[in-house]
Design a protein around this motif. Structure first.
Motif, PDB file in Angstrom:
ATOM      1  N   VAL A  66       0.846  -1.200   0.000  1.00 42.76           N
ATOM      2  CA  VAL A  66       0.000   0.000   0.000  1.00 42.76           C
ATOM      3  C   VAL A  66       0.880   1.247   0.000  1.00 42.76           C
ATOM      4  CG1 VAL A  66      -1.651   1.360   1.348  1.00 42.76           C
ATOM      5  CG2 VAL A  66      -2.008  -1.093   1.062  1.00 42.76           C
ATOM      6  N   GLY A  70       0.850   3.696  -3.248  1.00 39.73           N
ATOM      7  CA  GLY A  70       0.240   5.003  -3.028  1.00 39.73           C
ATOM      8  C   GLY A  70      -1.152   4.958  -2.426  1.00 39.73           C
ATOM      9  N   THR A  71      -1.950   3.998  -2.846  1.00 41.79           N
ATOM     10  CA  THR A  71      -3.298   3.853  -2.291  1.00 41.79           C
ATOM     11  C   THR A  71      -3.612   2.367  -2.150  1.00 41.79           C
ATOM     12  OG1 THR A  71      -4.437   3.715  -4.429  1.00 41.79           O
ATOM     13  CG2 THR A  71      -4.107   5.930  -3.509  1.00 41.79           C
ATOM     14  N   ARG A  72      -4.590   2.096  -1.326  1.00 42.12           N
ATOM     15  CA  ARG A  72      -5.027   0.708  -1.154  1.00 42.12           C
ATOM     16  C   ARG A  72      -5.588   0.158  -2.463  1.00 42.12           C
ATOM     17  NH1 ARG A  72      -7.581  -2.495   3.595  1.00 42.12           N
ATOM     18  NH2 ARG A  72      -5.837  -1.493   4.583  1.00 42.12           N
ATOM     19  N   ASN A  74      -4.727   0.934  -5.556  1.00 39.25           N
ATOM     20  CA  ASN A  74      -3.611   0.584  -6.434  1.00 39.25           C
ATOM     21  C   ASN A  74      -2.915  -0.683  -5.955  1.00 39.25           C
ATOM     22  OD1 ASN A  74      -4.047   2.769  -8.102  1.00 39.25           O
ATOM     23  ND2 ASN A  74      -2.509   4.059  -7.130  1.00 39.25           N
TER      24      ASN A  74
END
Length: 89
Positions: A66, A70-72, A74
Protein backbone atom coordinates in the motif's frame (compact mmCIF):
# COMPACT_ATOMS: atom_id res chain seq x y z
CA UNK A 1 8.95 -7.61 24.60
CA UNK A 2 5.20 -7.97 24.45
CA UNK A 3 2.65 -10.10 26.27
CA UNK A 4 4.63 -10.96 29.38
CA UNK A 5 2.63 -13.15 31.79
CA UNK A 6 5.45 -13.29 34.32
CA UNK A 7 7.37 -10.00 34.55
CA UNK A 8 10.55 -11.96 35.19
CA UNK A 9 10.11 -13.85 31.89
CA UNK A 10 9.05 -11.70 28.95
CA UNK A 11 7.45 -13.45 26.02
CA UNK A 12 8.08 -12.47 22.44
CA UNK A 13 4.99 -11.41 20.55
CA UNK A 14 3.60 -9.78 17.44
CA UNK A 15 5.63 -6.57 17.77
CA UNK A 16 8.91 -8.44 17.64
CA UNK A 17 7.82 -10.71 14.80
CA UNK A 18 6.59 -7.68 12.81
CA UNK A 19 9.98 -6.04 13.13
CA UNK A 20 11.70 -9.24 12.03
CA UNK A 21 9.31 -9.59 9.06
CA UNK A 22 9.98 -6.12 7.72
CA UNK A 23 13.70 -6.51 8.39
CA UNK A 24 13.79 -9.81 6.51
CA UNK A 25 11.94 -8.30 3.53
CA UNK A 26 14.28 -5.32 3.42
CA UNK A 27 17.33 -7.59 3.61
CA UNK A 28 15.95 -9.80 0.83
CA UNK A 29 15.25 -6.78 -1.39
CA UNK A 30 18.81 -5.47 -0.88
CA UNK A 31 20.34 -8.91 -1.48
CA UNK A 32 21.58 -9.45 2.09
CA UNK A 33 20.90 -13.19 2.20
CA UNK A 34 23.14 -13.65 5.25
CA UNK A 35 20.92 -11.35 7.33
CA UNK A 36 17.78 -13.08 6.00
CA UNK A 37 19.19 -16.40 7.19
CA UNK A 38 20.00 -14.97 10.62
CA UNK A 39 16.49 -13.55 10.97
CA UNK A 40 15.05 -16.91 9.92
CA UNK A 41 17.17 -18.66 12.55
CA UNK A 42 15.97 -16.21 15.22
CA UNK A 43 12.31 -16.71 14.25
CA UNK A 44 12.75 -20.49 14.54
CA UNK A 45 14.61 -20.17 17.86
CA UNK A 46 11.79 -18.05 19.31
CA UNK A 47 9.28 -20.77 18.44
CA UNK A 48 6.77 -18.92 16.29
CA UNK A 49 4.33 -21.20 14.51
CA UNK A 50 4.26 -21.27 10.68
CA UNK A 51 0.80 -19.69 10.83
CA UNK A 52 2.04 -16.78 12.98
CA UNK A 53 4.95 -16.18 10.64
CA UNK A 54 2.85 -16.41 7.46
CA UNK A 55 0.15 -14.09 8.81
CA UNK A 56 2.63 -11.50 10.07
CA UNK A 57 4.71 -11.53 6.88
CA UNK A 58 1.51 -11.23 4.82
CA UNK A 59 0.21 -8.27 6.80
CA UNK A 60 3.56 -6.48 6.70
CA UNK A 61 3.92 -7.15 2.95
CA UNK A 62 0.43 -5.74 2.41
CA UNK A 63 1.28 -2.60 4.37
CA UNK A 64 4.47 -2.18 2.35
CA UNK A 65 2.56 -2.67 -0.91
CA UNK A 66 0.00 0.00 0.00
CA UNK A 67 2.85 2.38 0.84
CA UNK A 68 4.63 1.67 -2.44
CA UNK A 69 1.49 1.79 -4.58
CA UNK A 70 0.24 5.00 -3.03
CA UNK A 71 -3.30 3.85 -2.29
CA UNK A 72 -5.03 0.71 -1.15
CA UNK A 73 -6.89 0.54 -4.48
CA UNK A 74 -3.61 0.58 -6.43
CA UNK A 75 -2.16 -2.04 -4.10
CA UNK A 76 -5.12 -4.31 -4.79
CA UNK A 77 -4.59 -3.95 -8.54
CA UNK A 78 -0.89 -4.83 -8.21
CA UNK A 79 -1.58 -7.75 -5.88
CA UNK A 80 -4.18 -9.10 -8.29
CA UNK A 81 -1.76 -8.71 -11.19
CA UNK A 82 0.98 -10.76 -9.49
CA UNK A 83 -1.31 -13.40 -7.96
CA UNK A 84 -1.67 -16.74 -9.77
CA UNK A 85 -5.34 -16.02 -10.50
CA UNK A 86 -4.47 -12.58 -11.92
CA UNK A 87 -1.95 -14.00 -14.41
CA UNK A 88 -4.48 -15.23 -16.92
CA UNK A 89 -3.58 -15.01 -20.60
Amino acid sequence: MTAAKDPAKAEVGHDELSAMATGAMLCWLTGDTYAVGRINDEIEKLGFTPEQVATTFGVMAGKMLVEAAGTRANAIIVADRVSPSGQRS
